[in-house]
Write a protein that holds these residues in place. Structure first.
Motif, short mmCIF file in Angstrom:
data_model
loop_
_atom_site.label_atom_id
_atom_site.label_comp_id
_atom_site.label_asym_id
_atom_site.label_seq_id
_atom_site.Cartn_x
_atom_site.Cartn_y
_atom_site.Cartn_z
N GLY A 98 0.80 -1.22 0.00
CA GLY A 98 0.00 0.00 0.00
C GLY A 98 0.83 1.27 0.00
O GLY A 98 0.44 2.28 -0.59
N ALA A 99 2.01 1.22 0.63
CA ALA A 99 2.80 2.44 0.82
C ALA A 99 3.54 2.89 -0.44
O ALA A 99 3.60 4.10 -0.72
N TRP A 100 4.08 1.95 -1.20
CA TRP A 100 4.86 2.35 -2.38
C TRP A 100 4.03 3.11 -3.41
O TRP A 100 4.49 4.14 -3.92
N PRO A 101 2.80 2.67 -3.73
CA PRO A 101 2.01 3.47 -4.67
C PRO A 101 1.67 4.86 -4.14
O PRO A 101 1.59 5.82 -4.92
N VAL A 102 1.48 4.98 -2.81
CA VAL A 102 1.22 6.29 -2.22
C VAL A 102 2.42 7.21 -2.44
O VAL A 102 2.28 8.36 -2.88
N MET A 103 3.62 6.70 -2.15
CA MET A 103 4.82 7.50 -2.34
C MET A 103 5.04 7.85 -3.81
O MET A 103 5.47 8.95 -4.15
N TRP A 104 4.72 6.90 -4.69
CA TRP A 104 4.84 7.14 -6.13
C TRP A 104 3.96 8.30 -6.55
O TRP A 104 4.39 9.20 -7.28
N GLN A 105 2.72 8.32 -6.07
CA GLN A 105 1.80 9.40 -6.45
C GLN A 105 2.26 10.73 -5.89
O GLN A 105 2.20 11.76 -6.58
N ILE A 106 2.72 10.75 -4.65
CA ILE A 106 3.17 12.00 -4.03
C ILE A 106 4.41 12.55 -4.73
O ILE A 106 4.52 13.75 -4.98
N VAL A 107 5.35 11.67 -5.08
CA VAL A 107 6.56 12.10 -5.79
C VAL A 107 6.20 12.72 -7.13
O VAL A 107 6.86 13.67 -7.59
N ARG A 108 5.15 12.23 -7.74
CA ARG A 108 4.71 12.78 -9.03
C ARG A 108 3.93 14.08 -8.87
O ARG A 108 3.45 14.64 -9.84
N GLY A 109 3.78 14.54 -7.63
CA GLY A 109 3.17 15.84 -7.38
C GLY A 109 1.69 15.83 -7.12
O GLY A 109 1.07 16.89 -6.97
N ASP A 110 1.09 14.66 -7.00
CA ASP A 110 -0.35 14.55 -6.75
C ASP A 110 -0.56 14.20 -5.28
O ASP A 110 -0.61 13.02 -4.90
N VAL A 111 -0.66 15.21 -4.43
CA VAL A 111 -0.78 15.00 -2.99
C VAL A 111 -2.26 14.99 -2.60
O VAL A 111 -2.98 15.95 -2.89
#
Length: 277
Positions: A98-111
Motif C-alpha cells: 500500500g505504501a509504495w504506490p502512495v509514495m509514487w503518487q506524491i513524488v509525481r506531485g499529486d498529494v
C-alpha cells in the motif's frame, strides 16, 4: 465507484490468498504458486471479453513488468517465510503493497487532501495491525524476515504501480501479459530449484480457485485505478489481509485476536475517512 471497486478487489484478493494458503499447507508451495498463475492466465482469457477493452503496446509492456514484479514479490515472500517468521515478513510486505504506490503518487506531485491523507495513514496502520501477530522465537532470523518483507512489499507495490500505468481503455487486459510473465518467471524458479511442478492432488482445486479470485481482484484494482486516486485505491486494495483473516475465522475457526479486531476497526475508519474526503 473507485472506492467500491478497490474494496471488492481487496475482498477477492484476500479470499484468493486464503485458498492459496489452504493449498500451501499441503506442501509444494512453489507448485501452488505456479498453478495459481497459470489459472490466472486462463481466467483472464475467459473474463477479459466480459469487461471489454483491448491491449495496446504500452499496456502489454507495463503488464509484463507488473507480472515480473508480482512474481518477485511472491518468491521473496516465501523465502522470507522459510528463513524467518510470518509475524515478521507479512506485515512489512502488506504495508509495502500500500505504501509504495502512495509514495509514487506524491513524488509525481499529486498529494491527496488532508482527510484522505489521514485515511491513507490509518489504512496503512490497519494493514500492519491485521497482518502482524504471532510469537517470534528468539532463534528466528528477524533481520532476514525484515529484508525479505521489504523486498516482497516493494514487489507487490510495483505490481500495483505498473498495472496502473497501462492504457485506461485496456480494461483489465493488462493482467494477461502480467500473468503470462509471472507464470514464466515462477516456472523458471521452480525448474532451477528442482521442485515439483504439480501440487498435491487435494491442493489443486484451492490453487486454481486462488488464481481465479486473485486475478479478478487485480482486474478490479485496474478498473479502480482508472476512476480514482492511485494512492487511495492502492491502500484500500492492500487491505486484502482482512478478508483472509475473516475467512480463516469463519472456515477454520481460527481465533480472532484483539489486535486483529483492532485492525479491522481501523480499516473501517480508514474507509470512512477516504470516502468522506
Amino acid at each position: 465507484m473507485a472506492i467500491l471497486l478497490a474494496l471488492a478487489a481487496a475482498t477477492l484478493a484476500g479470499s484468493g490468498d486464503f485458498l492459496g494458503g489452504l493449498g500451501s499447507r499441503r506442501g509444494r508451495v512453489m507448485a501452488v504458486v505456479l498453478f495459481n498463475h497459470v489459472a490466472g492466465v486462463l481466467a483472464m482469457l475467459a473474463m477479459g471479453p466480459l469487461f471489454g477493452g483491448s491491449l495496446d503496446s504500452p499496456t502489454v509492456w507495463w503488464g509484463a513488468v507488473a507480472g515480473l514484479s508480482g512474481a518477485f514479490a511472491v518468491v521473496s515472500l516465501y523465502r522470507g517465510f522459510a528463513r524467518s517468521s510470518m509475524a515478521v515478513v507479512s506485515p512489512i510486505a502488506a504495508v509495502g503493497a500500500g505504501a509504495w504506490p502512495v509514495m509514487w503518487q506524491i513524488v509525481r506531485g499529486d498529494v491527496p487532501g488532508a482527510m484522505v491523507l489521514t485515511g491513507i495513514v490509518v489504512g496503512l496502520v490497519a494493514i500492519w495491525t491485521i497482518s502482524s501477530g504471532g510469537h517470534i522465537h528468539e532463534a528466528e532470523d528477524v533481520r532476514s524476515g525484515v529484508f525479505y518483507g521489504l523486498l516482497a512489499g516493494l514487489g507487490f507495490g510495483g505490481l500495483l504501480i505498473f498495472l496502473s500505468l497501462g492504457s485506461d481503455t485496456s480494461g483489465i487486459w493488462a493482467l494477461l501479459p502480467a500473468r503470462v510473465a509471472g507464470s514464466i518467471a515462477v516456472l523458471a524458479v521452480v525448474l532451477v530449484s528442482g521442485r515439483e511442478l504439480v501440487p498435491h492432488r487435494k491442493a489443486i482445486a484451492p490453487s486454481v480457485g486462488a488464481g481465479i479470485l486473485v486475478t479478478l481482484g487485480n482486474g478490479l484494482f485496474v478498473l479502480a485505478s482508472t476512476k480514482g486516486s492511485l494512492a487511495v485505491v492502492s491502500v484500500l486494495a492492500a487491505m486484502f489481509p482482512a478478508a483472509t483473516v475473516i475467512l480463516a475465522r469463519m472456515v477454520l475457526h481460527e481465533r480472532l485476536t484483539y489486535q486483529r479486531r483492532l485492525g479491522l476497526a481501523l480499516a473501517l475508519v480508514a474507509v470512512g475517512l477516504v470516502a468522506g474526503g
